[in-house]
Design a protein around this motif. Sequence first.
Motif, PDB file in Angstrom:
ATOM      1  N   PRO A  86      42.848  29.535 -23.947  1.00 54.85           N
ATOM      2  CA  PRO A  86      41.918  30.383 -24.707  1.00 54.85           C
ATOM      3  C   PRO A  86      42.593  31.628 -25.255  1.00 54.85           C
ATOM      4  O   PRO A  86      43.639  32.055 -24.769  1.00 54.85           O
ATOM      5  N   LEU A  87      41.959  32.189 -26.263  1.00 57.47           N
ATOM      6  CA  LEU A  87      42.353  33.493 -26.800  1.00 57.47           C
ATOM      7  C   LEU A  87      41.478  34.553 -26.136  1.00 57.47           C
ATOM      8  O   LEU A  87      40.274  34.340 -25.957  1.00 57.47           O
ATOM      9  N   LEU A  88      42.063  35.669 -25.792  1.00 52.40           N
ATOM     10  CA  LEU A  88      41.309  36.791 -25.240  1.00 52.40           C
ATOM     11  C   LEU A  88      41.503  37.969 -26.181  1.00 52.40           C
ATOM     12  O   LEU A  88      42.576  38.573 -26.220  1.00 52.40           O
ATOM     13  N   PRO A  89      40.482  38.310 -26.970  1.00 57.00           N
ATOM     14  CA  PRO A  89      40.619  39.456 -27.873  1.00 57.00           C
ATOM     15  C   PRO A  89      40.724  40.748 -27.069  1.00 57.00           C
ATOM     16  O   PRO A  89      39.973  40.964 -26.122  1.00 57.00           O
ATOM     17  N   VAL A  90      41.680  41.571 -27.449  1.00 53.68           N
ATOM     18  CA  VAL A  90      41.881  42.858 -26.787  1.00 53.68           C
ATOM     19  C   VAL A  90      42.134  43.893 -27.866  1.00 53.68           C
ATOM     20  O   VAL A  90      42.897  43.650 -28.802  1.00 53.68           O
ATOM     21  N   TYR A  91      41.501  45.051 -27.716  1.00 53.05           N
ATOM     22  CA  TYR A  91      41.799  46.161 -28.613  1.00 53.05           C
ATOM     23  C   TYR A  91      42.553  47.212 -27.822  1.00 53.05           C
ATOM     24  O   TYR A  91      42.159  47.585 -26.725  1.00 53.05           O
ATOM     25  N   LEU A  92      43.647  47.676 -28.372  1.00 51.71           N
ATOM     26  CA  LEU A  92      44.508  48.689 -27.766  1.00 51.71           C
ATOM     27  C   LEU A  92      44.429  49.930 -28.637  1.00 51.71           C
ATOM     28  O   LEU A  92      44.770  49.868 -29.821  1.00 51.71           O
ATOM     29  N   THR A  93      43.957  51.041 -28.065  1.00 55.42           N
ATOM     30  CA  THR A  93      43.900  52.268 -28.864  1.00 55.42           C
ATOM     31  C   THR A  93      45.320  52.715 -29.168  1.00 55.42           C
ATOM     32  O   THR A  93      46.239  52.471 -28.397  1.00 55.42           O
ATOM     33  N   SER A  94      45.491  53.359 -30.304  1.00 52.08           N
ATOM     34  CA  SER A  94      46.841  53.769 -30.708  1.00 52.08           C
ATOM     35  C   SER A  94      47.249  55.029 -29.970  1.00 52.08           C
ATOM     36  O   SER A  94      46.435  55.877 -29.640  1.00 52.08           O
ATOM     37  N   SER A 112      37.888  29.476 -26.746  1.00 54.03           N
ATOM     38  CA  SER A 112      38.855  28.390 -26.903  1.00 54.03           C
ATOM     39  C   SER A 112      39.013  27.992 -28.357  1.00 54.03           C
ATOM     40  O   SER A 112      38.116  28.190 -29.169  1.00 54.03           O
ATOM     41  N   VAL A 113      40.162  27.418 -28.636  1.00 58.11           N
ATOM     42  CA  VAL A 113      40.471  26.880 -29.958  1.00 58.11           C
ATOM     43  C   VAL A 113      40.750  25.396 -29.764  1.00 58.11           C
ATOM     44  O   VAL A 113      41.593  25.030 -28.942  1.00 58.11           O
ATOM     45  N   GLN A 114      40.031  24.568 -30.467  1.00 59.14           N
ATOM     46  CA  GLN A 114      40.246  23.124 -30.359  1.00 59.14           C
ATOM     47  C   GLN A 114      41.508  22.741 -31.120  1.00 59.14           C
ATOM     48  O   GLN A 114      41.851  23.361 -32.118  1.00 59.14           O
ATOM     49  N   LYS A 115      42.192  21.701 -30.639  1.00 59.00           N
ATOM     50  CA  LYS A 115      43.375  21.218 -31.352  1.00 59.00           C
ATOM     51  C   LYS A 115      42.968  20.871 -32.781  1.00 59.00           C
ATOM     52  O   LYS A 115      41.948  20.247 -33.003  1.00 59.00           O
ATOM     53  N   GLY A 116      43.750  21.319 -33.722  1.00 58.87           N
ATOM     54  CA  GLY A 116      43.459  21.052 -35.120  1.00 58.87           C
ATOM     55  C   GLY A 116      42.466  22.029 -35.745  1.00 58.87           C
ATOM     56  O   GLY A 116      42.318  22.066 -36.951  1.00 58.87           O
ATOM     57  N   GLU A 117      41.763  22.815 -34.932  1.00 60.53           N
ATOM     58  CA  GLU A 117      40.798  23.788 -35.448  1.00 60.53           C
ATOM     59  C   GLU A 117      41.508  25.121 -35.619  1.00 60.53           C
ATOM     60  O   GLU A 117      41.754  25.826 -34.646  1.00 60.53           O
TER      61      GLU A 117
END
Length: 142
Positions: A86-94, A112-117
């Motif tokens: 899976p991808l875990l979105p994270v925001y990092l302050t500058s 999650s990202v499906q194969k081919g998607e």
Amino acid sequence: VEDHPRFMAKAELLKFFGFRRLITKLGAYPVERGASDMTAIKTTLSVLREGRKVLIFPQGRRVLEDGENVPLKDGAVMLAAHSDKPLLPVYLTSGRKPIVNKIELVFGKPFSVQKGERSGVSDRLRREIYSLRAQTREKTHD
């Protein structure tokens, strides 16, 4: 350390011996930005197969200017699709102070990202990351 995440670092950072030793001990490995770096891709897939986590800055760099919306590179989405992780979105302050920076990490919800998607997934990831940025602004202005 085995359970710490690994991360891609621009290859230029690993040219300086002392700094290279430090960041490789922290889990860094080089990536040639602006190119399809097959060595970095293979390293990442190998790390993911080992069950470890990988930190990737999908904008292609760590620090963005306040309010800057940068299109994402496709690498993180491609790696998630190929590894079935899976991808875990994270925001990092500058933080741009020379010595000590106070930064904040804001975590979103993994998806999650499906194969081919892949179409539209980078846009979704970008929206998720920038919505996390809006949450940090709300907290700091309360």
